[in-house]
Design a protein around this motif. Sequence first.
Motif, PDB file in Angstrom:
ATOM      1  N   ALA A  28       0.904  -1.269  -0.030  1.00  0.00           N
ATOM      2  CA  ALA A  28      -0.042   0.086   0.017  1.00  0.00           C
ATOM      3  C   ALA A  28       0.796   1.258  -0.026  1.00  0.00           C
ATOM      4  O   ALA A  28       2.003   1.271  -0.047  1.00  0.00           O
ATOM      5  CB  ALA A  28      -0.909  -0.009   1.445  1.00  0.00           C
ATOM      6  N   VAL A  29       0.148   2.352  -0.165  1.00  0.00           N
ATOM      7  CA  VAL A  29       0.776   3.630  -0.011  1.00  0.00           C
ATOM      8  C   VAL A  29       0.211   4.442   0.684  1.00  0.00           C
ATOM      9  O   VAL A  29      -1.435   4.686   0.743  1.00  0.00           O
ATOM     10  CB  VAL A  29       0.942   4.363  -1.617  1.00  0.00           C
ATOM     11  CG1 VAL A  29      -0.282   4.566  -2.036  1.00  0.00           C
ATOM     12  CG2 VAL A  29       1.936   5.596  -1.339  1.00  0.00           C
ATOM     13  N   LYS A  30       0.615   5.438   1.648  1.00  0.00           N
ATOM     14  CA  LYS A  30      -0.338   6.487   2.348  1.00  0.00           C
ATOM     15  C   LYS A  30      -0.327   7.674   1.579  1.00  0.00           C
ATOM     16  O   LYS A  30       1.067   8.109   1.254  1.00  0.00           O
ATOM     17  CB  LYS A  30       0.151   6.641   3.682  1.00  0.00           C
ATOM     18  CG  LYS A  30      -0.300   7.234   4.734  1.00  0.00           C
ATOM     19  CD  LYS A  30       0.135   7.375   6.110  1.00  0.00           C
ATOM     20  CE  LYS A  30      -0.572   8.375   6.836  1.00  0.00           C
ATOM     21  NZ  LYS A  30       0.013   8.186   8.231  1.00  0.00           N
ATOM     22  N   LEU A  31      -1.004   8.427   1.206  1.00  0.00           N
ATOM     23  CA  LEU A  31      -1.227   9.805   0.523  1.00  0.00           C
ATOM     24  C   LEU A  31      -1.391  10.592   1.734  1.00  0.00           C
ATOM     25  O   LEU A  31      -2.363  10.803   2.543  1.00  0.00           O
ATOM     26  CB  LEU A  31      -2.118   9.758  -0.527  1.00  0.00           C
ATOM     27  CG  LEU A  31      -2.170   8.602  -1.465  1.00  0.00           C
ATOM     28  CD1 LEU A  31      -3.084   8.718  -2.702  1.00  0.00           C
ATOM     29  CD2 LEU A  31      -0.815   8.692  -2.056  1.00  0.00           C
ATOM     30  N   VAL A  32      -0.456  11.707   1.873  1.00  0.00           N
ATOM     31  CA  VAL A  32      -0.699  12.851   2.527  1.00  0.00           C
ATOM     32  C   VAL A  32      -1.115  14.014   1.596  1.00  0.00           C
ATOM     33  O   VAL A  32      -0.595  14.312   0.405  1.00  0.00           O
ATOM     34  CB  VAL A  32       0.608  13.263   3.282  1.00  0.00           C
ATOM     35  CG1 VAL A  32       0.639  14.562   4.260  1.00  0.00           C
ATOM     36  CG2 VAL A  32       0.970  12.145   4.268  1.00  0.00           C
ATOM     37  N   PHE A  33      -2.220  14.660   1.780  1.00  0.00           N
ATOM     38  CA  PHE A  33      -3.022  15.751   0.985  1.00  0.00           C
ATOM     39  C   PHE A  33      -2.687  17.139   1.627  1.00  0.00           C
ATOM     40  O   PHE A  33      -2.464  17.403   2.986  1.00  0.00           O
ATOM     41  CB  PHE A  33      -4.464  15.555   0.848  1.00  0.00           C
ATOM     42  CG  PHE A  33      -4.872  14.391   0.028  1.00  0.00           C
ATOM     43  CD1 PHE A  33      -4.915  14.332  -1.217  1.00  0.00           C
ATOM     44  CD2 PHE A  33      -4.838  13.106   0.727  1.00  0.00           C
ATOM     45  CE1 PHE A  33      -4.918  13.168  -1.957  1.00  0.00           C
ATOM     46  CE2 PHE A  33      -5.187  11.986  -0.045  1.00  0.00           C
ATOM     47  CZ  PHE A  33      -5.381  12.002  -1.625  1.00  0.00           C
ATOM     48  N   ASP A  34      -2.540  18.060   0.886  1.00  0.00           N
ATOM     49  CA  ASP A  34      -2.115  19.537   1.320  1.00  0.00           C
ATOM     50  C   ASP A  34      -3.296  19.985   2.023  1.00  0.00           C
ATOM     51  O   ASP A  34      -2.999  21.211   2.858  1.00  0.00           O
ATOM     52  CB  ASP A  34      -1.894  20.303   0.287  1.00  0.00           C
ATOM     53  CG  ASP A  34      -2.682  20.804  -0.925  1.00  0.00           C
ATOM     54  OD1 ASP A  34      -4.035  20.088  -0.722  1.00  0.00           O
ATOM     55  OD2 ASP A  34      -2.461  21.441  -1.879  1.00  0.00           O
ATOM     56  N   ASP A  35      -4.574  19.700   2.258  1.00  0.00           N
ATOM     57  CA  ASP A  35      -5.549  20.030   3.067  1.00  0.00           C
ATOM     58  C   ASP A  35      -5.527  19.449   4.576  1.00  0.00           C
ATOM     59  O   ASP A  35      -6.160  19.683   5.293  1.00  0.00           O
ATOM     60  CB  ASP A  35      -7.019  19.556   2.395  1.00  0.00           C
ATOM     61  CG  ASP A  35      -7.451  18.281   2.523  1.00  0.00           C
ATOM     62  OD1 ASP A  35      -6.405  17.452   2.795  1.00  0.00           O
ATOM     63  OD2 ASP A  35      -8.540  17.911   2.012  1.00  0.00           O
ATOM     64  N   GLY A  36      -4.444  18.607   4.582  1.00  0.00           N
ATOM     65  CA  GLY A  36      -4.278  18.062   6.155  1.00  0.00           C
ATOM     66  C   GLY A  36      -4.689  16.555   6.122  1.00  0.00           C
ATOM     67  O   GLY A  36      -4.307  15.983   7.045  1.00  0.00           O
ATOM     68  N   HIS A  37      -5.354  16.046   5.221  1.00  0.00           N
ATOM     69  CA  HIS A  37      -5.968  14.717   5.272  1.00  0.00           C
ATOM     70  C   HIS A  37      -4.755  13.943   5.234  1.00  0.00           C
ATOM     71  O   HIS A  37      -4.018  13.704   3.945  1.00  0.00           O
ATOM     72  CB  HIS A  37      -7.026  14.332   4.092  1.00  0.00           C
ATOM     73  CG  HIS A  37      -7.494  13.000   4.351  1.00  0.00           C
ATOM     74  ND1 HIS A  37      -8.429  12.618   5.201  1.00  0.00           N
ATOM     75  CD2 HIS A  37      -7.377  12.011   3.670  1.00  0.00           C
ATOM     76  CE1 HIS A  37      -8.693  11.311   5.192  1.00  0.00           C
ATOM     77  NE2 HIS A  37      -7.991  10.931   3.912  1.00  0.00           N
ATOM     78  N   ASN A  38      -4.429  12.897   6.104  1.00  0.00           N
ATOM     79  CA  ASN A  38      -3.407  12.044   6.002  1.00  0.00           C
ATOM     80  C   ASN A  38      -3.526  10.553   6.527  1.00  0.00           C
ATOM     81  O   ASN A  38      -2.690   9.923   6.936  1.00  0.00           O
ATOM     82  CB  ASN A  38      -2.161  12.623   6.635  1.00  0.00           C
ATOM     83  CG  ASN A  38      -2.298  12.720   8.184  1.00  0.00           C
ATOM     84  OD1 ASN A  38      -3.457  12.487   8.757  1.00  0.00           O
ATOM     85  ND2 ASN A  38      -1.248  13.253   8.865  1.00  0.00           N
ATOM     86  N   SER A  39      -4.892  10.151   6.414  1.00  0.00           N
ATOM     87  CA  SER A  39      -5.297   8.899   7.440  1.00  0.00           C
ATOM     88  C   SER A  39      -5.721   7.788   6.424  1.00  0.00           C
ATOM     89  O   SER A  39      -6.001   6.819   6.748  1.00  0.00           O
ATOM     90  CB  SER A  39      -6.136   9.115   8.411  1.00  0.00           C
ATOM     91  OG  SER A  39      -7.574   9.866   7.808  1.00  0.00           O
ATOM     92  N   GLY A  40      -5.681   8.028   5.039  1.00  0.00           N
ATOM     93  CA  GLY A  40      -5.931   7.093   4.138  1.00  0.00           C
ATOM     94  C   GLY A  40      -4.756   6.291   3.778  1.00  0.00           C
ATOM     95  O   GLY A  40      -3.763   6.662   3.230  1.00  0.00           O
TER      96      GLY A  40
END
Length: 121
Positions: A68-80
Amino acid sequence: MHVTRLHYHQRRRLLDVTFSDGVVATFTAEFLRVYSPSAEVRGHGQRKLVTNKKEVAISKLLPVGHYAVKLVFDDGHNSGIYSWQYLSQLAEQHSSLWQDYLQQLEQANANRESLIPIKLR
């Protein structure tokens, strides 16, 4: 099925995912944010409608083991955590998922646009 390559195009906010069978799927950051596998988005029984993410970008790609890969988004979402299986599912169902999302936005009288204008250089 597993992923052999991930390539993020920062300016276009597109993630290319190359699978072991040679198929390449391209996802917008917005699509991946909207369909995050996190509990925050999936909810507990009913998926939460994520709005105003047209301009969202991926700021980091973090490997999670070999699956898998964890994606960190620039809106602060980082738990997927996006498993290879989940990314394959998203690729196969991309068109129908996107149409469903657009219909849900319309029904909720919501939209994809950012709450405040963002200008990219």
